[in-house]
Every structure is written in structure tokens, then in C-alpha cells.
Enzyme design. Structure first.
Site, short mmCIF file in Angstrom:
data_model
loop_
_atom_site.label_atom_id
_atom_site.label_comp_id
_atom_site.label_asym_id
_atom_site.label_seq_id
_atom_site.Cartn_x
_atom_site.Cartn_y
_atom_site.Cartn_z
N SER A 1 0.85 -1.19 0.00
CA SER A 1 0.00 0.00 0.00
C SER A 1 0.88 1.24 0.00
O SER A 1 2.01 1.22 0.51
CB SER A 1 -0.88 0.01 1.26
N TYR B 1 -2.62 -0.46 10.17
CA TYR B 1 -2.58 -0.88 8.76
C TYR B 1 -1.31 -0.38 8.09
O TYR B 1 -0.60 -1.15 7.42
CB TYR B 1 -3.82 -0.34 8.04
#
Length: 264
Positions: A142, A155
Site C-alpha cells: 500500500s 494498517y
């Protein structure tokens, strides 16, 4: 990728929606055999009905035993595995100061995002190598791995850890026919964070661009802001620094025949 290439068998974790499902659709259209996993049997049944030929397995990547069972299932039903796409993920949008969730909920996020990909690579890389033909191992990270996100701090941290691990996995596989690829999505309009408004890039546009680059020819694949020259130069600088430091210690490496030896 063309259907006459040597890669024919694909495993995608977290393939019942979002990026995983989008990539599964494209592999299927190219004529590959595709197995996707997910935790929700109803969602898997729905995508299986919608996509004839798609194989599914209810599996929880957060569970160590589940990961062992997935590897055993793959060895049994898909021994000629060529592509692994470790994509399963969740995103808890909870700031550090107000995250009062039970630790089991926090640990579940860590297990899905970090423990799962690491454990799965340990289980499946030997299967890819033992056949001695080109293969691809894909860890989806990501943009948040490179820019910590206060709205999803755990995350971001877990994806940063997966990025670091992926760099090292690529390093130890460099003498083998297994290539390691890291797609780095920006925000994509999926249900990663659960129900509610979806923000970010169009999933189909993202998958259309990324899919042809998952053949092992590109170690990292960005889109939008993660394909911008400023970002790619940051990756290049990181790579140069890694190359300079990676031989400081003797580290065992995989060899083309699947055995493990040490660097000179």
C-alpha cells in the site's frame, strides 16, 4: 500476459471482492486456472456463480492453522502452482489515541496483514521452486506503507513491514526462477475498511493497469501517486541503499533447484 505463457495456475487470497476479485477476473479471461480464498462463504459462493470456472476456498488467513490448511489444499488440488497473490487484508480506521478495542481484534488485523503473508510465503515458496520453472510471488502492499496514515496507523505499520519483508524475500530468491512483485496501490475504492463510502481510484482501472505487470518483469508496480516519478525515485534510492548493505552478512539464499545455500 498471454495464455500461451508457462504460467497457468494462480492462487489469490482475499479474492471475493476488491482488488483480489478484479485480478481473478483478468486471469480467468486469459485462460488461467484460478483459486481464490476468503472468509465469507456467501460472498465466495456468489463470485463462483458469477464467474464460471473460478475455484474458491473458505479460509481465514489470520489463523495459522488456516494457512497450513490452505498450503496443504494447494499442494493437493493445484500442485502446478505458478502465481501466488497475497492480497487478503482489512483496515481498521481507528486512531491510536482512541483505539480501545480488545487486543484480540487488534491482533487479528496484525495477523491478516503481516503474519499471514509471511507465513504463507514460507509455506508456498518451496512449492513454487520445486518444479523448477518460472513463477511469481506477489505481495500486495500500500502507499500507506511509505506514508504513515494517522487514520489507520496499524494498517500502515503492517504494510510497511510487509514491504520490508518483500524486499528481503526478493533478495533470497534472486538466484531462482521465482520473481517477487510488490503492487503498491494508492487509495482504491474497495470495501477494505468495511461498509460505508468508498474513496479512491477505480478498482477496474487499477487492475487493468496492474495485471499485465504481474509477470515478474517489474519488482514494484504503482498507480497514480505510487507511480509518480517522486515516488519511484524514492523506491530506487531505497533499492540502491539495500544493495549496498545487503552483503554485509552471509545470508542463506534459495537456489534454482530449491535447495538453500549461503552467499559466498
Amino acid at each position: 500476459m498471454e495464455t500461451n505463457e508457462i504460467v497457468h495456475n494462480v492462487l489469490i487470497t482475499g479474492g471475493s471482492s476488491g482488488i483480489g476479485l478484479g485480478l481473478a477476473q483478468r486471469y480467468l479471461r486469459a485462460g488461467y486456472r484460478v483459486l481464490v480464498t476468503g472468509r465469507n462463504p456467501q460472498k465466495l459462493a456468489a463470485v463462483s456463480e458469477a464467474l464460471p470456472g473460478l475455484e474458491t476456498l473458505v479460509n481465514d488467513i489470520a489463523d495459522p492453522q488456516g494457512r497450513e490448511e490452505l498450503a496443504a489444499h494447494t499442494r493437493q488440488v493445484m500442485p502446478d502452482l505458478d502465481v501466488v497473490i497475497s492480497n487478503a487484508g482489512i483496515q481498521r480506521r481507528v486512531g491510536i489515541a482512541v483505539d480501545h478495542a480488545p487486543w484480540t481484534e487488534v491482533q487479528n488485523e496484525i495477523d491478516i496483514l503481516f503474519a499471514g503473508p509471511v507465513h504463507l510465503s514460507r509455506l508456498l515458496v518451496p512449492q513454487l521452486l520445486k518444479r523448477g520453472r518460472p513463477s511469481v510471488y506477489v505481495n500486495v502492499t500500500s502507499g500507506g506503507a511509505f506514508q504513515p496514515q494517522p487514520f489507520a496507523p496499524l494498517y500502515s505499520a503492517a504494510k510497511a513491514a510487509v514491504h520490508s519483508y518483500t524486499v528481503n524475500l526478493r533478495h533470497v530468491l534472486r538466484a531462482t526462477p521465482c520473481r517477487v512483485v510488490e503492487p503498491i496501490p494508492p487509495a482504491v475504492a474497495t470495501q477494505l475498511a468495511g461498509p460505508g463510502p468508498k474513496n479512491g481510484a477505480d478498482p477496474d482501472e487499477f487492475c487493468d493497469m496492474v495485471y499485465p505487470l504481474l509477470d515478474g518483469s517489474h519488482p514494484t508496480v504503482g498507480f497514480g501517486p505510487t507511480a509518480h516519478p517522486d515516488f519511484t525515485e524514492r523506491l530506487a534510492a531505497e533499492h540502491r541503499a539495500f544493495q549496498a548493505a545487503s552483503t554485509r552478512f552471509d545470508v542463506p539464499l534459495y537456489q534454482a533447484d530449491g535447495t538453500v545455500t549461503s552467499t559466498p
